[in-house]
Scaffold this active site. Structure first.
Site, PDB file in Angstrom:
ATOM      1  N   CYS A 114       0.859  -1.180   0.000  1.00  0.00           N
ATOM      2  CA  CYS A 114       0.000   0.000   0.000  1.00  0.00           C
ATOM      3  C   CYS A 114       0.905   1.244   0.000  1.00  0.00           C
ATOM      4  CB  CYS A 114      -0.930   0.116   1.194  1.00  0.00           C
ATOM      5  SG  CYS A 114      -1.963  -1.327   1.464  1.00  0.00           S
ATOM      6  N   ARG A 169       2.905   0.123  -5.522  1.00  0.00           N
ATOM      7  CA  ARG A 169       2.857  -0.575  -4.229  1.00  0.00           C
ATOM      8  C   ARG A 169       1.532  -1.297  -4.014  1.00  0.00           C
ATOM      9  NH1 ARG A 169       6.773   2.101  -0.523  1.00  0.00           N
ATOM     10  NH2 ARG A 169       5.704   1.121   1.196  1.00  0.00           N
ATOM     11  N   TRP A 199      -3.173  -2.393  -1.484  1.00  0.00           N
ATOM     12  CA  TRP A 199      -2.962  -3.797  -1.824  1.00  0.00           C
ATOM     13  C   TRP A 199      -3.648  -4.567  -0.717  1.00  0.00           C
ATOM     14  CZ3 TRP A 199      -0.462  -8.110   0.323  1.00  0.00           C
ATOM     15  CH2 TRP A 199      -0.289  -9.187  -0.564  1.00  0.00           C
ATOM     16  N   ASN A 244      -1.030   1.844   6.282  1.00  0.00           N
ATOM     17  CA  ASN A 244      -0.252   0.839   5.566  1.00  0.00           C
ATOM     18  C   ASN A 244       0.305  -0.109   6.624  1.00  0.00           C
ATOM     19  OD1 ASN A 244       1.475  -0.579   3.935  1.00  0.00           O
ATOM     20  ND2 ASN A 244       3.016   1.053   3.821  1.00  0.00           N
ATOM     21  N   GLY A 245       0.080  -1.408   6.457  1.00  0.00           N
ATOM     22  CA  GLY A 245       0.564  -2.370   7.445  1.00  0.00           C
ATOM     23  C   GLY A 245      -0.566  -3.283   7.885  1.00  0.00           C
ATOM     24  N   GLU A 254      14.259 -18.238 -10.886  1.00  0.00           N
ATOM     25  CA  GLU A 254      13.916 -16.858 -11.224  1.00  0.00           C
ATOM     26  C   GLU A 254      13.086 -16.816 -12.513  1.00  0.00           C
ATOM     27  OE1 GLU A 254      13.711 -14.219  -9.816  1.00  0.00           O
ATOM     28  OE2 GLU A 254      13.767 -12.639 -11.304  1.00  0.00           O
ATOM     29  N   LYS A 296       9.326 -15.305 -12.751  1.00  0.00           N
ATOM     30  CA  LYS A 296       8.944 -14.250 -13.695  1.00  0.00           C
ATOM     31  C   LYS A 296       7.700 -14.670 -14.473  1.00  0.00           C
ATOM     32  CE  LYS A 296      10.559 -11.575 -12.526  1.00  0.00           C
ATOM     33  NZ  LYS A 296      11.425 -11.628 -11.406  1.00  0.00           N
ATOM     34  N   GLU A 304       4.473 -14.753 -12.321  1.00  0.00           N
ATOM     35  CA  GLU A 304       3.983 -13.439 -11.919  1.00  0.00           C
ATOM     36  C   GLU A 304       3.187 -12.751 -13.003  1.00  0.00           C
ATOM     37  OE1 GLU A 304       7.913 -11.700 -10.672  1.00  0.00           O
ATOM     38  OE2 GLU A 304       6.632 -10.851  -9.118  1.00  0.00           O
ATOM     39  N   HIS A 351      13.639 -37.573  -9.871  1.00  0.00           N
ATOM     40  CA  HIS A 351      13.209 -38.004  -8.547  1.00  0.00           C
ATOM     41  C   HIS A 351      11.740 -37.694  -8.286  1.00  0.00           C
ATOM     42  CE1 HIS A 351      17.235 -39.183  -7.483  1.00  0.00           C
ATOM     43  NE2 HIS A 351      17.664 -38.050  -8.016  1.00  0.00           N
ATOM     44  N   LYS A 390       4.591  -3.936  -5.789  1.00  0.00           N
ATOM     45  CA  LYS A 390       6.040  -3.845  -5.952  1.00  0.00           C
ATOM     46  C   LYS A 390       6.780  -4.014  -4.632  1.00  0.00           C
ATOM     47  CE  LYS A 390       9.794  -3.129  -8.255  1.00  0.00           C
ATOM     48  NZ  LYS A 390      10.258  -4.281  -9.048  1.00  0.00           N
TER      49      LYS A 390
HETATM   50  O1  M6R Z   1      12.165  -5.321  -2.629  1.00  0.00           O
HETATM   51  P1  M6R Z   1      12.584  -6.739  -2.412  1.00  0.00           P
HETATM   52  O2  M6R Z   1      13.717  -7.160  -3.263  1.00  0.00           O
HETATM   53  O3  M6R Z   1      12.858  -7.031  -0.958  1.00  0.00           O
HETATM   54  O4  M6R Z   1      11.327  -7.602  -2.825  1.00  0.00           O
HETATM   55  C1  M6R Z   1      11.290  -8.983  -2.646  1.00  0.00           C
HETATM   56  C2  M6R Z   1      10.190  -9.616  -3.452  1.00  0.00           C
HETATM   57  O5  M6R Z   1       8.934  -9.155  -3.028  1.00  0.00           O
HETATM   58  C3  M6R Z   1      10.332  -9.337  -4.942  1.00  0.00           C
HETATM   59  O6  M6R Z   1      11.566  -9.746  -5.420  1.00  0.00           O
HETATM   60  C4  M6R Z   1       9.215 -10.054  -5.728  1.00  0.00           C
HETATM   61  O7  M6R Z   1       9.391 -11.429  -5.656  1.00  0.00           O
HETATM   62  C5  M6R Z   1       9.218  -9.559  -7.173  1.00  0.00           C
HETATM   63  N1  M6R Z   1       7.896  -9.261  -7.585  1.00  0.00           N
HETATM   64  C6  M6R Z   1       9.795 -10.549  -8.134  1.00  0.00           C
HETATM   65  O8  M6R Z   1       9.677 -10.157  -9.451  1.00  0.00           O
END
Ligand code: M6R
Length: 604
Positions: free
Chosen positions: A2, A27, A75, A99-100, A480, A484, A487, A503, A599
């Site tokens: 947020c 955010r 969010w 926020n929180g 990774e 990607k 997401e 396995h 984000k």
């Molecule tokens: O800001 P940070 O690197 O601590 O964030 C960690 C994750 O939330 C962040 O890498 C998230 O997995 C991304 N959306 C990946 O693309």
């Protein structure tokens, strides 16, 4: 998660709040809202979905005199992304944004409901404004009521509250979620969850500490610490460089950020390499003194860069290294010994779980280091030492250039440590420094590569799942790649060590199972190739990414002949990023703001 903003002044409050929210929209974008107290009268607007909906709703709303305004982009944590659950939340004559997470909201709500208070939303936040108004009934002032309210809250919060009972004031409190206040020569006051909305508006900012609360009026910024002691704000100059990411002709921020990797990696290397040595001026020479172990801790993509680092630290620096998912480490009873350097990795520097592990490590007396992309972020301010990744503002929710620069830093750091521990010969360090200088070229996106990935992507839109497979550092890269794809395409994808498929997961192999195989020529090529052959023999659809032609694959994305596997790593990183991007584009998804994500994850 947020984003919150606040403004106290005479300018166009609505415009200022909306512009601030625009900067924070990454955010969270489930809903957004504002509340403005002007001439002793409240106006509040909320809209679900992206900010553009709120902009549309507030088109006719004019703010042209002194006002106190607060805004929020959400969010969702408690309650669905509906308009009723959108902030600001109203009591009788006050509004709050938060926020929180208020952990004890259920018990506070129960008491308030028993006393006859009606709740409109399912959020934890609404309890704050009702609790405040309950306290106001018996308090000598709004500030006294606010102070009492803050003392009754448990959990993490950044809160802004405006009330008719003090109509030229904004009340604030911060615990575990980032917030700052900014000032300028025109005597305006701005609040935000990060400094971006304040750049260009404020000259100086004060970052609140955990436990800080207080109020701001036209002429006063009153800050109290957790013990109730008044303290002076500590103002720092705010950068004037907006760095406000524009798409520069690219279709999406993510695409632009993939293309930017070459430049930002050059920036990351800048001043940190001589011909024969890696130099980190920002590190005290004694940081690694008496250190026998490294513990890396992070979330998401940053966790994948940490995993990559663990291979490099053990290989180059011969130091025992472990990697932890922050949300796991927090709640177990880890053995943290003083000879361990605790390293957190974070693009934002605000991720709640990672930040908490940093606090844990500090409390246990460990030396701490953060690898971060945002100067002045909570982690950078807290850790003993920091290395900035210099990736620039990353707007796409799917992280790309932050990962690239983190891995670059880790490669350098493993050599820096190898120098100190004398675990690599000088000529090997010199050789690796030369390789590091080739990284920016290795991530340059050629038209041919992008076109090839674009064409291939149409074959990978359906099926029952993806496996990204690789060995050694190509295993974290496989993780990774899968993250990607998940997401932004919403397709199921897993990253797996190539040798582990037999396995269990190989049971899934059929033509509808897509395997993206990372086959570098300079690292365990024959072994990885056998694993991929096992999959093609079972009729899985295989897309091989390799510089060597692989005839057992259905599809093949050729990469260049590099001199070293780390350069192959960086080029393959670009390939998997582009593949996710193009699949997502073909599926018609929102590449930069994928569903359910945000984000910066500042809730646990
Ligand atoms: O800001 P940070 O690197 O601590 O964030 C960690 C994750 O939330 C962040 O890498 C998230 O997995 C991304 N959306 C990946 O693309």
């Amino acid at each position: 998660m947020c984003g919150i903003v606040g403004y106290l002044g005479e300018k166009d409050t609505k415009g200022i709040l909306l512009a601030g929210l625009k900067e924070l929209e990454y955010r969270g974008y489930d809903s957004a809202g504002i509340a403005v107290l002007q001439d002793h009268d409240f106006q509040s607007y909320k809209a679900i979905g992206k900010l553009v909906n709120l902009e549309e709703k507030t088109k006719e709303f004019v703010t042209d005199s002194f006002a106190a305004g607060i805004g929020h982009t959400r969010w969702a944590t408690h309650g669905k992304p509906t308009e009723l659950n959108a902030h600001p939340h109203l009591g009788e004559s006050s509004y709050v944004v938060h926020n929180g997470i208020i952990e004890n909201y259920a018990e506070l709500k129960k008491e308030l409901v028993a006393e006859g208070v009606t709740f409109l939303s399912q959020t934890d936040t609404e309890v704050i404004v009702h609790q405040f108004e309950k306290n106001l009934k018996s308090a000598a002032s709004a500030f006294e009521a606010f102070t009492k309210t803050v003392s009754q809250l448990e959990g993490a919060y950044a809160i802004l509250l405006v009330t008719k009972s003090e109509d030229k004031t904004i009340f604030f409190a911060k615990q575990g979620s980032p917030m700052l206040v900014g000032i300028n020569a025109e005597n305006e006051k701005y609040f935000a969850s990060s400094d971006t909305p304040l750049i260009g508006q404020c000259t100086d900012v004060n970052y609140f500490e955990d436990g800080d609360y207080g109020y701001v009026t036209k002429d006063e910024i009153a800050i109290f610490d957790a013990t109730g002691t008044k303290k002076e704000p500590i103002f720092q100059k705010l950068s004037t460089n907006k760095l406000s990411a524009q798409k520069d002709g690219y279709r999406f921020f993510m695409e632009k950020e993939i293309y930017e990797q070459s430049t930002v990696i050059s920036d990351t290397l800048l001043g940190r390499l001589t011909e024969t040595e890696v130099v980190f001026d920002e590190l005290d020479t004694n940081l690694f003194e008496n250190i026998n172990e490294i513990k890396l801790c992070a979330c998401g993509t940053s966790y994948h860069s940490a995993l990559t680092a663990s291979y490099m630290f053990e290989r180059h620096s011969h130091i025992k290294t472990s990697v932890e998912v922050a949300s796991e480490l927090r709640y177990r009873d880890p053995i943290l010994t003083p000879d361990t350097l605790f390293v957190v990795i974070s693009q934002s520097g605000e991720t709640a779980d990672t930040l908490e592990t940093l606090k844990m490590a500090k409390k246990a007396g460990l030396k701490t280091l953060v690898i971060c992309n945002v100067d002045n972020s909570s982690m950078v301010r807290l850790a003993d030492a920091s290395i900035l990744t210099r990736a620039g503002v990353e707007k796409g929710v799917a992280s790309t250039k932050a990962f690239a620069t983190q891995v670059t830093i880790f490669w350098m750091l493993s050599l820096y440590l190898a120098q100190k521990r004398e675990t690599l010969a000088a000529d090997e360090i010199t050789k690796q420094i030369q390789l590091l200088r080739e990284v920016p070229a290795s991530v340059q996106v050629s038209d041919t590569l992008h076109e090839r990935v674009k064409r291939l992507s149409k074959r990978y839109l359906h099926g029952h799942g993806f496996f990204f497979i690789g060995r050694d550092v190509f295993f974290p890269l496989a993780l990774e790649g899968a993250l990607k794809l998940k997401e932004i395409s919403y397709l199921h994808a897993e990253g797996y060590p190539s040798g582990e498929m037999k396995h269990g997961p190989i049971a899934l192999a059929d033509p509808e199972l897509f395997t993206i195989a990372l086959l570098p020529q300079h690292l365990l090529y024959e072994k990885s190739k056998s694993n991929v052959e096992e999959l093609s023999a079972r009729d899985a659809t295989v897309c091989a990414i390799s510089p060597l032609v692989f005839d057992k694959a259905d599809d093949y994305i050729p990469t260049q002949n590099h001199a070293d596997y780390m350069l192959e790593f960086f080029e393959m990183m670009v390939v998997v990023q582009l593949l996710s991007l193009e699949i997502s584009v073909r599926l018609g998804n929102d590449v930069d703001m994928p569903r359910n994500l945000a984000k910066s994850v500042t809730v646990e």
